[in-house]
Design an enzyme around this catalytic site. Structure first.
Site, short mmCIF file in Angstrom:
data_model
loop_
_atom_site.label_atom_id
_atom_site.label_comp_id
_atom_site.label_asym_id
_atom_site.label_seq_id
_atom_site.Cartn_x
_atom_site.Cartn_y
_atom_site.Cartn_z
N ASP A 9 -2.14 -12.95 10.45
CA ASP A 9 -0.69 -13.01 10.59
C ASP A 9 -0.37 -13.47 12.01
O ASP A 9 -1.22 -13.43 12.91
CB ASP A 9 -0.05 -11.65 10.32
N GLU A 50 0.83 -18.14 13.20
CA GLU A 50 0.14 -17.84 11.94
C GLU A 50 -1.12 -18.68 11.79
O GLU A 50 -2.17 -18.19 11.36
CB GLU A 50 1.11 -18.05 10.78
N ASP A 75 0.59 -13.60 4.37
CA ASP A 75 1.94 -13.56 3.81
C ASP A 75 2.76 -14.79 4.19
O ASP A 75 3.96 -14.85 3.92
CB ASP A 75 2.68 -12.29 4.24
N ASP A 124 -0.49 -7.76 10.69
CA ASP A 124 0.84 -7.73 11.31
C ASP A 124 0.86 -6.78 12.50
O ASP A 124 1.42 -7.10 13.56
CB ASP A 124 1.88 -7.31 10.27
N HIS A 194 34.16 -22.45 13.44
CA HIS A 194 35.52 -22.97 13.59
C HIS A 194 36.38 -22.69 12.35
O HIS A 194 35.86 -22.42 11.25
CB HIS A 194 35.48 -24.48 13.82
N GLU A 270 27.58 -30.01 15.14
CA GLU A 270 27.07 -29.90 13.78
C GLU A 270 26.03 -31.00 13.51
O GLU A 270 25.93 -31.99 14.26
CB GLU A 270 28.23 -30.00 12.78
#
Length: 390
Positions: A9, A50, A75, A124, A194, A270
């Site tokens: 992990d 990973e 995972d 983990d 916005h 954006e």
């Protein structure tokens, strides 16, 4: 031939941010832990960490026996599918790591299996221990009192899955490390999408490559309501906005209420949706079905006509985030932006995969919030709050 299981992990506190990996080699027949590996690797993404964990686990298995048969369990769907050959490796940073993993052992000796996160607790934990060590300016080393034990699926008092819910090894590490450092006040981004434009109710693609519409009457009303709520809270200290008109208008309404100046950051604009600007999702699906499918499947795919990929947006939003964190350390900053940048900041704070963008709802004039701490950790405190509009 001996058979082992490699569980690996990796994690990044910020994605990219302070990162580390963990890997454990387990005897497939007995469940005995044969080797543990973990390392703090500096600033990196989750995916890089990973892959580094996979490479470390495979090397540890090879050190035990070059002829070993390995079942890799992770995972990370991305790593498992790419290493199994079912998914293409499009990101250039992943290709050398995948090639390195393939070079450790012959392909016939290694198989890959995806497992849920809750079945990968050992690796983990090691990854988090490595990141904790890195935060202290150290490299990970195995706890002196740690004893080898069974792997996932068996009772192990040194694992977070133990019957009493405690992690004995982690508790020992915390006790020996002394009190946690004082990280000070976090830097908090109050993320404001916005207000509505004429295109918003029609659900049309409206990015940075189109007509740059301003707020509609409904959007100006929303901006006033949110500004009033922010003034009532009294926590915002600085304001920064996307350069696009709808965000600048929303930010100026807030600035008038709060009595604060507004600064523009180009990184908050954006996505450029290319030829899709002004079209609905259904219209794009009808006119550009292959490009739409590719865009939904890969963060590296661009909209038709040379728009921006999600990966490109994530890179510039990350750069903007880091600039703002450096310039507004310990303060509360109102960040007025758009759907994709706001969702990207939330995704990065959670360490979630790119597809998480499609799993968040973000309404016009909604508020979200992320707190960033000095050790590189982030905490999502609010998402899509529209209570000010009701």
């Amino acid at each position: 031939m001996r058979e082992v299981v490699v569980e690996a992990d990796g994690g990044s506190r910020g994605n990219p941010g302070p990162a580390g990996y963990g890997a454990v080699v387990v005897d497939a027949a007995t469940g005995e832990t044969l080797a543990e590996r973990a390392e703090y690797i500096g600033t990196a993404t989750n995916n890089v960490a990973e892959y580094r964990g996979l490479v470390a686990g495979l090397r540890a298995a090879r050190e035990l026996d070059p002829e070993v048969t390995v079942r890799v369990r992770m995972d990370s769907r991305l790593v498992v599918e790419q290493m199994s050959g079912r998914w293409q490796i499009r990101h250039p940073a992943m290709r050398p790591l995948a090639a390195e993993a393939r070079s450790v052992l012959p392909a016939g000796q290694v198989t890959y299996e995806w497992i849920p996160r809750e079945r990968n607790k050992h690796a983990d934990r090691l990854a988090n221990e490595a990141m904790d060590a890195g935060a202290r300016g150290e490299q990970w080393s195995p706890p002196a009192a740690a004893a080898a034990g069974p792997s996932a699926g068996a009772e192990d008092p040194g694992r977070s899955g133990a019957r009493d819910g405690t992690d004995v090894r982690a508790a020992r590490n915390v006790a020996s490390a002394g009190p946690p450092p004082d990280l000070g006040a976090p830097t908090t981004f109050v993320l404001l999408r916005h207000g509505e434009t004429p295109l918003t109710p029609q659900k049309r693609f409206s990015g940075s490559g189109g007509s740059d519409p301003g707020l509609s009457e409904a959007g100006r009303f929303q901006a006033e309501r949110v500004a009033q709520a922010l003034a009532g809270r009294g926590t915002v200290q600085d304001i920064v906005t996307s350069p696009l008109a709808r965000c600048r208008e929303t930010a100026q309404v807030a600035a008038a209420r709060l009595g604060l100046p507004v600064r523009v950051d180009e990184g908050l604009r954006e996505t450029d949706f290319g030829a899709w600007e002004g079209l609905t999702f259904a219209e794009v699906r009808e006119r550009h079905p292959r490009d739409m499918d590719a865009w939904l499947a890969s963060q590296d795919a661009e909209p038709t006509g040379g728009g921006e990929s999600f990966a490109a947006v994530a890179r510039r939003v990350t750069e903007a985030r880091d600039r703002l964190l450096a310039a507004h350390a310990g303060r509360t900053l109102l960040v007025v932006s758009h759907v994709t940048p706001v969702k990207t900041l939330v995704r990065l704070a959670l360490g979630a995969p790119p597809e998480a963008l499609f799993r968040m709802e973000l309404s016009a004039a909604s508020l979200s919030a992320v707190a960033y701490y000095a050790d590189g950790n982030a905490s999502v405190r609010l998402l899509n709050d529209t209570s000010a509009l009701r």
